[in-house]
Design a protein around this motif. Structure first.
Motif, PDB file in Angstrom:
ATOM      1  N   MET A   1      48.727  63.696  48.395  1.00  0.00           N
ATOM      2  CA  MET A   1      49.286  62.375  48.725  1.00  0.00           C
ATOM      3  C   MET A   1      48.274  61.475  49.427  1.00  0.00           C
ATOM      4  SD  MET A   1      52.935  63.860  50.057  1.00  0.00           S
ATOM      5  CE  MET A   1      53.653  62.342  50.654  1.00  0.00           C
ATOM      6  N   ASP A   2      47.370  62.093  50.203  1.00  0.00           N
ATOM      7  CA  ASP A   2      46.399  61.315  50.984  1.00  0.00           C
ATOM      8  C   ASP A   2      45.026  61.224  50.313  1.00  0.00           C
ATOM      9  OD1 ASP A   2      48.420  61.128  52.805  1.00  0.00           O
ATOM     10  OD2 ASP A   2      47.544  62.479  54.301  1.00  0.00           O
ATOM     11  N   ASN A   3      44.912  61.758  49.094  1.00  0.00           N
ATOM     12  CA  ASN A   3      43.628  61.715  48.377  1.00  0.00           C
ATOM     13  C   ASN A   3      42.482  62.344  49.155  1.00  0.00           C
ATOM     14  OD1 ASN A   3      43.827  60.406  45.798  1.00  0.00           O
ATOM     15  ND2 ASN A   3      44.528  58.598  46.935  1.00  0.00           N
ATOM     16  N   ASP A   4      42.745  63.463  49.808  1.00  0.00           N
ATOM     17  CA  ASP A   4      41.687  64.074  50.624  1.00  0.00           C
ATOM     18  C   ASP A   4      41.030  65.263  49.923  1.00  0.00           C
ATOM     19  OD1 ASP A   4      41.399  62.520  52.950  1.00  0.00           O
ATOM     20  OD2 ASP A   4      43.329  63.249  53.696  1.00  0.00           O
ATOM     21  N   ASP A   5      39.715  65.313  50.027  1.00  0.00           N
ATOM     22  CA  ASP A   5      38.929  66.354  49.344  1.00  0.00           C
ATOM     23  C   ASP A   5      38.546  67.507  50.252  1.00  0.00           C
ATOM     24  OD1 ASP A   5      38.948  64.614  47.280  1.00  0.00           O
ATOM     25  OD2 ASP A   5      36.887  63.906  47.546  1.00  0.00           O
ATOM     26  N   LEU A   6      38.763  67.335  51.538  1.00  0.00           N
ATOM     27  CA  LEU A   6      38.258  68.317  52.502  1.00  0.00           C
ATOM     28  C   LEU A   6      39.375  68.769  53.443  1.00  0.00           C
ATOM     29  CD1 LEU A   6      35.324  69.364  52.975  1.00  0.00           C
ATOM     30  CD2 LEU A   6      35.152  67.720  54.850  1.00  0.00           C
ATOM     31  N   ARG A   7      39.497  70.089  53.611  1.00  0.00           N
ATOM     32  CA  ARG A   7      40.475  70.664  54.536  1.00  0.00           C
ATOM     33  C   ARG A   7      39.894  71.951  55.093  1.00  0.00           C
ATOM     34  NH1 ARG A   7      44.932  69.306  57.273  1.00  0.00           N
ATOM     35  NH2 ARG A   7      45.544  67.964  55.530  1.00  0.00           N
ATOM     36  N   ARG A   8      39.907  72.099  56.396  1.00  0.00           N
ATOM     37  CA  ARG A   8      39.338  73.277  57.050  1.00  0.00           C
ATOM     38  C   ARG A   8      37.898  73.527  56.584  1.00  0.00           C
ATOM     39  NH1 ARG A   8      45.034  76.699  56.410  1.00  0.00           N
ATOM     40  NH2 ARG A   8      46.093  75.591  58.101  1.00  0.00           N
ATOM     41  N   GLY A   9      37.190  72.411  56.406  1.00  0.00           N
ATOM     42  CA  GLY A   9      35.777  72.493  56.045  1.00  0.00           C
ATOM     43  C   GLY A   9      35.518  72.910  54.606  1.00  0.00           C
ATOM     44  N   ARG A  10      36.571  73.014  53.802  1.00  0.00           N
ATOM     45  CA  ARG A  10      36.384  73.405  52.402  1.00  0.00           C
ATOM     46  C   ARG A  10      37.112  72.435  51.478  1.00  0.00           C
ATOM     47  NH1 ARG A  10      36.800  79.782  51.728  1.00  0.00           N
ATOM     48  NH2 ARG A  10      39.042  79.661  52.047  1.00  0.00           N
ATOM     49  N   GLU A  11      36.780  72.527  50.203  1.00  0.00           N
ATOM     50  CA  GLU A  11      37.448  71.659  49.235  1.00  0.00           C
ATOM     51  C   GLU A  11      38.955  71.900  49.254  1.00  0.00           C
ATOM     52  OE1 GLU A  11      34.779  70.522  45.409  1.00  0.00           O
ATOM     53  OE2 GLU A  11      35.364  72.639  45.574  1.00  0.00           O
ATOM     54  N   THR A  12      39.723  70.816  49.147  1.00  0.00           N
ATOM     55  CA  THR A  12      41.181  70.960  49.074  1.00  0.00           C
ATOM     56  C   THR A  12      41.541  71.621  47.737  1.00  0.00           C
ATOM     57  OG1 THR A  12      41.217  68.683  48.280  1.00  0.00           O
ATOM     58  CG2 THR A  12      41.788  69.027  50.571  1.00  0.00           C
ATOM     59  N   ILE A  13      42.735  72.169  47.671  1.00  0.00           N
ATOM     60  CA  ILE A  13      43.124  72.935  46.481  1.00  0.00           C
ATOM     61  C   ILE A  13      43.153  72.052  45.226  1.00  0.00           C
ATOM     62  CG2 ILE A  13      45.002  74.270  45.433  1.00  0.00           C
ATOM     63  CD1 ILE A  13      45.513  75.475  48.209  1.00  0.00           C
ATOM     64  N   HIS A  14      43.641  70.830  45.373  1.00  0.00           N
ATOM     65  CA  HIS A  14      43.695  69.982  44.170  1.00  0.00           C
ATOM     66  C   HIS A  14      42.310  69.577  43.692  1.00  0.00           C
ATOM     67  CE1 HIS A  14      42.976  65.983  46.085  1.00  0.00           C
ATOM     68  NE2 HIS A  14      43.468  66.571  47.135  1.00  0.00           N
ATOM     69  N   LYS A  15      41.333  69.629  44.602  1.00  0.00           N
ATOM     70  CA  LYS A  15      39.955  69.303  44.221  1.00  0.00           C
ATOM     71  C   LYS A  15      39.266  70.524  43.598  1.00  0.00           C
ATOM     72  CE  LYS A  15      36.165  66.878  44.381  1.00  0.00           C
ATOM     73  NZ  LYS A  15      35.120  66.324  44.900  1.00  0.00           N
ATOM     74  N   LYS A  16      39.423  71.660  44.254  1.00  0.00           N
ATOM     75  CA  LYS A  16      38.756  72.886  43.794  1.00  0.00           C
ATOM     76  C   LYS A  16      39.372  73.400  42.484  1.00  0.00           C
ATOM     77  CE  LYS A  16      37.483  77.522  45.435  1.00  0.00           C
ATOM     78  NZ  LYS A  16      36.028  77.559  45.241  1.00  0.00           N
ATOM     79  N   TRP A  17      40.717  73.329  42.383  1.00  0.00           N
ATOM     80  CA  TRP A  17      41.379  73.685  41.133  1.00  0.00           C
ATOM     81  C   TRP A  17      41.778  72.351  40.489  1.00  0.00           C
ATOM     82  CZ3 TRP A  17      41.594  77.045  45.318  1.00  0.00           C
ATOM     83  CH2 TRP A  17      41.320  78.386  45.063  1.00  0.00           C
ATOM     84  N   ASN A  18      43.069  72.022  40.522  1.00  0.00           N
ATOM     85  CA  ASN A  18      43.525  70.707  40.038  1.00  0.00           C
ATOM     86  C   ASN A  18      44.896  70.432  40.634  1.00  0.00           C
ATOM     87  OD1 ASN A  18      45.592  71.870  38.251  1.00  0.00           O
ATOM     88  ND2 ASN A  18      43.813  72.616  37.093  1.00  0.00           N
ATOM     89  N   SER A  19      45.454  69.252  40.371  1.00  0.00           N
ATOM     90  CA  SER A  19      46.701  68.891  41.057  1.00  0.00           C
ATOM     91  C   SER A  19      47.878  69.753  40.589  1.00  0.00           C
ATOM     92  CB  SER A  19      47.009  67.405  40.875  1.00  0.00           C
ATOM     93  OG  SER A  19      47.126  67.111  39.513  1.00  0.00           O
TER      94      SER A  19
END
Ligand code: IPE
Ligand code: IPE
Ligand code: MG
Ligand code: MG
Ligand code: MG
Length: 326
Positions: free
Chosen positions: A86-104
């Motif tokens: 929802m917030d278009n964020d690529d980074l969480r806990r210093g790593r790629e967010t799940i929707h970025k690393k995999w897909n939405s």
């Protein structure tokens, strides 16, 4: 065994063991891998710790409260996955967010799965508390959804009042903290008056926590925070700081400068200047004051409890969280 008979690091280990027990399967890999990836990335486990300490303060045992502690933490983590979409964020806990690393698609389903897993964990609470605990838990989930809906609606609103903002953060963030405290109190068998105080502690703490989160979005070091700095500004979030800034003509101009197309360097430069604007006009200071007010109000709720390890641990974690950098 009471939670306070163990150091916090051991508590976290017990919480994690319980959480992972729901995520052990190998297949489908696109469900279980991202689920574990998220928890392995870190996280403070604050909501679970609060639930256990509230339970200890109410006279309960760890064994009775661990499933609920895992449940609240799993629910929180679910909310982060969907929140990052929802917030278009690529980074969480210093790593790629799940929707970025995999897909939405993967991220949406992993979120759905974790929400279900949270209720599965909750179902392992002692039977005699199950009705009350499930109601509190589900109500906090509903509040979280309402808060998130308001958060998104506010992005496109020209003005949002402080009162509306406070309602929004109460729902998206503070209610989950108060539910953690209340569930801990219920499972520990505390009296209604104590239950109410612990619940209020959670509510005040949660408000302080989100207002501080809004501040960290602007002033934190990205490496340390493990999230994209300035993301709220790019997304036109209504935060305590942006609401106050918008009351100044200069502030309005600054707020309009943050755009997704800006280069990394422009973004950093604008952020530095914006922080200066916030300091110069006392907005930064006013925000810190409000955080401190809610931290003090939370701590005051503990006054009625006799001195015991759970009480000092709660107070200590509250103070640590106040000075957090991530
Ligand atoms: C992040 O919560 C979401 C907010 C409510 C601000 P935390 O800062 O508790 O996230 P983790 O679990 O420690 O990563
Ligand atoms: C947190 O709001 C609320 C929920 C995750 C439900 P934010 O959107 O500010 O949280 P972060 O900053 O992404 O962790
Ligand atoms: Mg977010
Ligand atoms: Mg959000
Ligand atoms: Mg935030």
């Amino acid at each position: 065994l009471k939670s306070t008979e163990l150091p916090i690091s051991k508590l976290i280990r017990s919480i994690d063991q319980t959480i992972y027990s729901f995520l052990r399967k190998k297949e489908p890999a696109t469900l279980y891998q991202p689920s574990r990836y998220l928890f392995e990335g870190g996280g403070k486990r604050l909501r679970a710790i609060f639930l256990l300490l509230s339970n200890a303060l109410s006279g309960g045992t760890i064994r009775n409260a661990l499933p609920a502690a895992a449940a609240i933490e799993i629910l929180h983590n679910f909310s982060l996955i969907h929140d990052d979409i929802m917030d278009n964020d690529d980074l969480r806990r210093g790593r790629e967010t799940i929707h970025k690393k995999w897909n939405s698609h993967v991220a949406i389903l992993t979120g759905d799965f974790l929400a279900a897993a949270a209720f599965k964990a909750l179902s392992q609470c002692p039977a005699k508390f199950l009705t009350d605990v499930t109601r509190i838990f589900a109500d906090s989930f509903i509040a979280l959804c309402e808060g998130q809906a308001l958060d998104k609606e506010f992005e496109t609103r020209v003005t949002v009042s402080e009162k509306e903002y406070l309602k929004m953060i109460t729902q998206k963030t503070a209610v989950l903290f108060s539910a953690a405290m209340e569930i801990g109190a219920v499972l520990g068998g505390s009296k209604p008056r104590q239950q109410k105080a612990l619940k209020q502690f959670g509510l005040h703490f949660g408000l302080a926590f989100q207002i501080q989160d809004d501040l960290l979005d602007i002033v934190a070091d990205e490496q340390t925070l493990g999230k994209n700095v300035g993301s709220d500004l790019i997304e036109h979030k209504k935060t305590y700081l942006s609401i106050l800034a918008a009351q100044w003509p200069e502030g309005k101009i600054w707020l309009e400068k943050f755009k997704p197309i800006n280069t990394e360097e422009m973004h950093r430069t604008f952020l530095r200047a914006f922080v200066e604007f916030l300091r110069k006009n006392g907005i930064y200071q006013k925000t810190e004051k409000l955080v401190d007010f809610h931290i003090r109000s939370a701590l005051k709720e503990l006054d009625g409890f006799r001195n015991q390890p759970a009480k000092s641990q709660l107070a200590e974690i509250t103070r640590l969280a106040r000075n957090r950098k991530f």
